[in-house]
Motif scaffolding. Structure first.
Motif, PDB file in Angstrom:
ATOM      1  N   UNK A 333     -50.728 -49.188 -24.842  1.00 31.88           N
ATOM      2  CA  UNK A 333     -49.717 -48.653 -24.355  1.00 31.88           C
ATOM      3  C   UNK A 333     -49.909 -47.932 -23.042  1.00 31.88           C
ATOM      4  N   UNK A 334     -49.448 -48.332 -21.858  1.00 31.56           N
ATOM      5  CA  UNK A 334     -49.805 -47.748 -20.627  1.00 31.56           C
ATOM      6  C   UNK A 334     -51.268 -47.780 -20.400  1.00 31.56           C
ATOM      7  N   UNK A 335     -51.882 -46.584 -20.185  1.00 28.19           N
ATOM      8  CA  UNK A 335     -53.570 -46.637 -19.978  1.00 28.19           C
ATOM      9  C   UNK A 335     -53.889 -46.128 -21.515  1.00 28.19           C
ATOM     10  N   UNK A 336     -53.348 -46.053 -22.555  1.00 29.54           N
ATOM     11  CA  UNK A 336     -53.796 -45.567 -23.890  1.00 29.54           C
ATOM     12  C   UNK A 336     -53.868 -46.725 -24.691  1.00 29.54           C
ATOM     13  N   UNK A 337     -54.824 -46.163 -25.789  1.00 30.28           N
ATOM     14  CA  UNK A 337     -54.930 -47.410 -26.690  1.00 30.28           C
ATOM     15  C   UNK A 337     -54.269 -46.762 -28.062  1.00 30.28           C
ATOM     16  N   UNK A 338     -53.303 -47.597 -28.805  1.00 34.38           N
ATOM     17  CA  UNK A 338     -52.377 -46.849 -29.812  1.00 34.38           C
ATOM     18  C   UNK A 338     -52.945 -47.584 -30.991  1.00 34.38           C
ATOM     19  N   UNK A 339     -53.483 -46.846 -32.026  1.00 38.85           N
ATOM     20  CA  UNK A 339     -54.009 -47.350 -33.238  1.00 38.85           C
ATOM     21  C   UNK A 339     -52.730 -46.994 -34.167  1.00 38.85           C
ATOM     22  N   UNK A 340     -52.296 -48.140 -34.714  1.00 36.92           N
ATOM     23  CA  UNK A 340     -51.249 -47.828 -35.775  1.00 36.92           C
ATOM     24  C   UNK A 340     -51.627 -48.880 -36.856  1.00 36.92           C
ATOM     25  N   UNK A 341     -51.211 -48.015 -38.203  1.00 34.98           N
ATOM     26  CA  UNK A 341     -51.352 -48.982 -39.592  1.00 34.98           C
ATOM     27  C   UNK A 341     -49.836 -49.458 -39.866  1.00 34.98           C
ATOM     28  N   UNK A 395     -51.300 -39.487 -34.098  1.00 31.48           N
ATOM     29  CA  UNK A 395     -51.700 -39.105 -35.464  1.00 31.48           C
ATOM     30  C   UNK A 395     -50.861 -39.783 -36.511  1.00 31.48           C
ATOM     31  N   UNK A 396     -49.459 -39.833 -36.446  1.00 36.25           N
ATOM     32  CA  UNK A 396     -48.724 -40.364 -37.496  1.00 36.25           C
ATOM     33  C   UNK A 396     -49.044 -41.746 -37.327  1.00 36.25           C
ATOM     34  N   UNK A 397     -49.152 -42.554 -36.207  1.00 36.06           N
ATOM     35  CA  UNK A 397     -49.107 -44.014 -36.308  1.00 36.06           C
ATOM     36  C   UNK A 397     -50.521 -44.334 -36.850  1.00 36.06           C
ATOM     37  N   UNK A 398     -51.481 -43.532 -36.718  1.00 38.24           N
ATOM     38  CA  UNK A 398     -52.838 -43.850 -37.421  1.00 38.24           C
ATOM     39  C   UNK A 398     -52.786 -43.844 -39.048  1.00 38.24           C
ATOM     40  N   UNK A 399     -51.825 -43.314 -39.511  1.00 34.36           N
ATOM     41  CA  UNK A 399     -51.719 -43.025 -40.899  1.00 34.36           C
ATOM     42  C   UNK A 399     -50.638 -43.989 -41.395  1.00 34.36           C
ATOM     43  N   UNK A 400     -49.963 -44.620 -40.459  1.00 35.98           N
ATOM     44  CA  UNK A 400     -48.811 -45.765 -40.847  1.00 35.98           C
ATOM     45  C   UNK A 400     -47.387 -45.046 -41.331  1.00 35.98           C
ATOM     46  N   UNK A 401     -47.053 -43.702 -40.730  1.00 34.74           N
ATOM     47  CA  UNK A 401     -46.002 -42.879 -41.247  1.00 34.74           C
ATOM     48  C   UNK A 401     -44.754 -43.838 -40.446  1.00 34.74           C
ATOM     49  N   UNK A 402     -43.759 -44.053 -41.113  1.00 36.51           N
ATOM     50  CA  UNK A 402     -42.575 -45.089 -40.621  1.00 36.51           C
ATOM     51  C   UNK A 402     -41.752 -44.514 -39.724  1.00 36.51           C
ATOM     52  N   UNK A 403     -41.481 -43.154 -39.882  1.00 37.71           N
ATOM     53  CA  UNK A 403     -40.494 -42.413 -38.836  1.00 37.71           C
ATOM     54  C   UNK A 403     -40.960 -41.278 -38.483  1.00 37.71           C
ATOM     55  N   UNK A 404     -40.871 -40.973 -37.241  1.00 36.60           N
ATOM     56  CA  UNK A 404     -41.127 -39.471 -36.629  1.00 36.60           C
ATOM     57  C   UNK A 404     -39.880 -39.092 -36.065  1.00 36.60           C
ATOM     58  N   UNK A 405     -39.280 -37.835 -36.779  1.00 37.51           N
ATOM     59  CA  UNK A 405     -38.151 -37.288 -36.454  1.00 37.51           C
ATOM     60  C   UNK A 405     -38.379 -36.122 -35.431  1.00 37.51           C
ATOM     61  N   UNK A 406     -37.789 -36.026 -34.240  1.00 39.61           N
ATOM     62  CA  UNK A 406     -38.266 -34.886 -33.245  1.00 39.61           C
ATOM     63  C   UNK A 406     -36.953 -34.155 -33.018  1.00 39.61           C
ATOM     64  N   UNK A 407     -37.344 -32.785 -33.315  1.00 44.09           N
ATOM     65  CA  UNK A 407     -35.947 -31.953 -33.171  1.00 44.09           C
ATOM     66  C   UNK A 407     -36.469 -31.099 -31.449  1.00 44.09           C
ATOM     67  N   UNK A 408     -35.381 -31.303 -30.611  1.00 43.36           N
ATOM     68  CA  UNK A 408     -35.517 -30.687 -29.423  1.00 43.36           C
ATOM     69  C   UNK A 408     -34.483 -29.746 -29.164  1.00 43.36           C
ATOM     70  N   UNK A 409     -34.398 -28.991 -27.976  1.00 44.61           N
ATOM     71  CA  UNK A 409     -33.580 -28.263 -27.447  1.00 44.61           C
ATOM     72  C   UNK A 409     -32.091 -28.652 -27.800  1.00 44.61           C
TER      73      UNK A 409
END
Ligand code: ATP
Length: 444
Positions: A333-341, A395-409
């Motif tokens: 992903x761009x210059x990064x390596x995404x590890x995802x379960x 971090x969540x991708x690595x443990x296979x979490x299905x959905x990340x819910x982000x709360x912002x301003x």
């Protein structure tokens, strides 16, 4: 074969809390493993899925939970005292122990070239003593399979549930084998968990029911998202069959390591589950040894006979390992390596992670925590504010979490949160009021 993949999975398991080496602070007990917070969730989800598919979704299979310790005569009748042996040879120089089957024609130690002892029989059952006196009369075994607990309860099930043939019993539990060559992480260990079904049928129906169970069990792995290319059925040759079996087919997974011994049939293809036609061997043996008549009486045809048994017998730990290996993905992903379960939704240890975008804004933190409390009542949800958002996603991708819910301003004003999907990384705004329903729908 990709042995590197195995190293990556083992490392992820430790780093993220799936599987740890047992008694690690004392140098570790060899080939024994402990499941950490994510590991136990994955394992429980797998067992739940199995139970649902073989007990709840059928009308003809009942659950059981027999004791690990059983009367020692069980193991005489079952043939384990006389037949549950492996042949082993020891190296006289380096003292390493080998399964004779792995040595084939080799007469020298494969590790150091030293001289080997003659092959000697080695019973795989763990022996211990019941009660305070350690004498032969009190000797008892840790069960090497869960199956016998179901055979010896056959009459109890007939008397309490009055089932008609065909019917089955299902059980999940620990089994112990003093394996000569354990290894390959959790693939072959001395303490492991089995998921077994004993399905009682009329003898003339056995061949057909065997085929049906092979299909059902194969499809269960496929439905859990295991890649088709990594899964195969392998019928046993006549020379491979256990002493009690008329036919057996293994469901094998193509592991990223080569297995020696056991049922491995080349490369990484190794047994996940065996589905056997055990004939009427078990009920006959236990009838003779116990003096109790374990025949089935058909009150329509008025026949009395020993049912045949079809046994799908799988390993929890091996399935967990196969699922972890299968789900492991690396993406650029761009210059990064995404590890995802990419674990199946029913298996993912965590379904939702709630992440506040700014942890120094009390209103955002408060809203995110409230949301977490709310979601926790319906699905496994965690809250994390211990890093920048990119790090939290990884971090969540690595443990296979299905959905990340982000709360912002913005969430404070429009009462919406951002939902990020694990596999596609796509994001969408969802009304906070509707979030629980939205996620529940996705998860069912
Ligand atoms: P193998 O040939 O690999 O030793 P097996 O044919 O002896 O296995 P079974 O007696 O058929 O195994 O046991 C049923 C299932 O229990 C296996 O398919 C496997 O998933 C699991 N199992 C058996 N032995 C072990 C072990 N030592 N460690 C982990 N799982 C095991």
């Amino acid at each position: 074969m990709n042995e590197n993949l195995m190293d990556k999975v083992v490392s992820l398991c430790k780093r993220r809390g799936f599987i740890f080496h047992s008694s690690e602070i004392y140098g570790g007990l060899s080939n024994t493993w402990d499941y950490g917070p994510y590991g136990v969730e994955l394992k429980n989800n797998l067992k739940r899925s199995w139970w649902k598919s073989v007990v709840y979704e059928r009308d003809d299979v009942f659950g059981m939970d027999a004791a690990i310790l059983m009367h020692p005569k069980v193991w005489e009748a079952s043939g384990h005292v006389d037949n549950f042996f492996d042949l082993k040879s020891d190296c006289k120089s380096c003292k390493k122990r080998f399964k004779a089957a792995d040595l084939k024609e080799t007469k020298k130690c494969p590790e150091c070239g030293g001289e080997l002892t003659e092959a000697r029989a080695f019973n795989l059952m763990f022996k211990t003593h019941q009660g305070a006196v350690e004498d032969a009369a009190n000797a008892i075994y840790l069960r090497p399979e869960t199956a016998q607990g179901m055979f010896v309860n056959f009459q109890n099930i007939l008397d309490s549930k009055h089932p008609k043939l065909p019917f089955g019993l299902a059980q999940i539990g620990k089994a112990f084998r003093n394996e000569i060559t354990p290894g390959n992480f959790t693939f072959r260990t001395r303490e492991f968990e089995q998921m077994e079904i004993e399905y009682f049928v009329r003898p003339e129906e056995a061949d057909k029911k065997l085929e049906e169970w092979i299909e059902a069990r194969f499809n269960w792995y496929l439905n859990l998202g295991v890649r088709k290319d990594n899964l195969r059925r392998r019928p046993h040759g006549k020379d491979e069959l256990a002493h009690y079996a008329k036919a057996c087919t293994d469901i094998e997974y193509n592991f990223p390591f080569s297995t020696k011994g056991g049922s491995a049939s080349g490369g990484g293809w190794s047994e996940l589950e065996g589905i056997a036609n055990r004939t009427d061997f078990d009920l006959r043996q236990h009838s003779q040894a116990s003096g109790k008549d374990l025949q089935y009486f058909d009150n329509v045809t008025k026949e009395k006979f020993y049912p045949y048994i079809i046994e799908p017998s799988g390993g929890v730990d091996r399935s967990v390992l196969a699922l972890l290996v299968d789900a492991y993905n690396e993406e650029k992903v761009k210059d990064d390596l995404r590890v995802v379960l990419k674990l199946h939704k029913d298996l993912a240890p965590v379904k939702v992670a709630v992440l506040p975008l700014l942890r120094n804004r009390p209103e955002i933190v408060e809203l995110a925590k409230k949301l977490t409390r709310d979601l926790k009542k319906k699905m496994v949800t965690v809250y994390d504010d211990t890093g920048a958002i990119g790090k939290l996603y990884r971090r969540q991708d690595e443990v296979g979490t299905l959905y990340c819910v982000t709360v912002d301003v913005q969430s404070l004003e429009d009462k919406q949160a951002t939902v990020r999907h694990r596999d596609t990384m796509q994001q969408e705004r969802v009304s906070i009021d509707n979030l629980k329903n939205y996620l529940e729908e996705k998860l069912t």
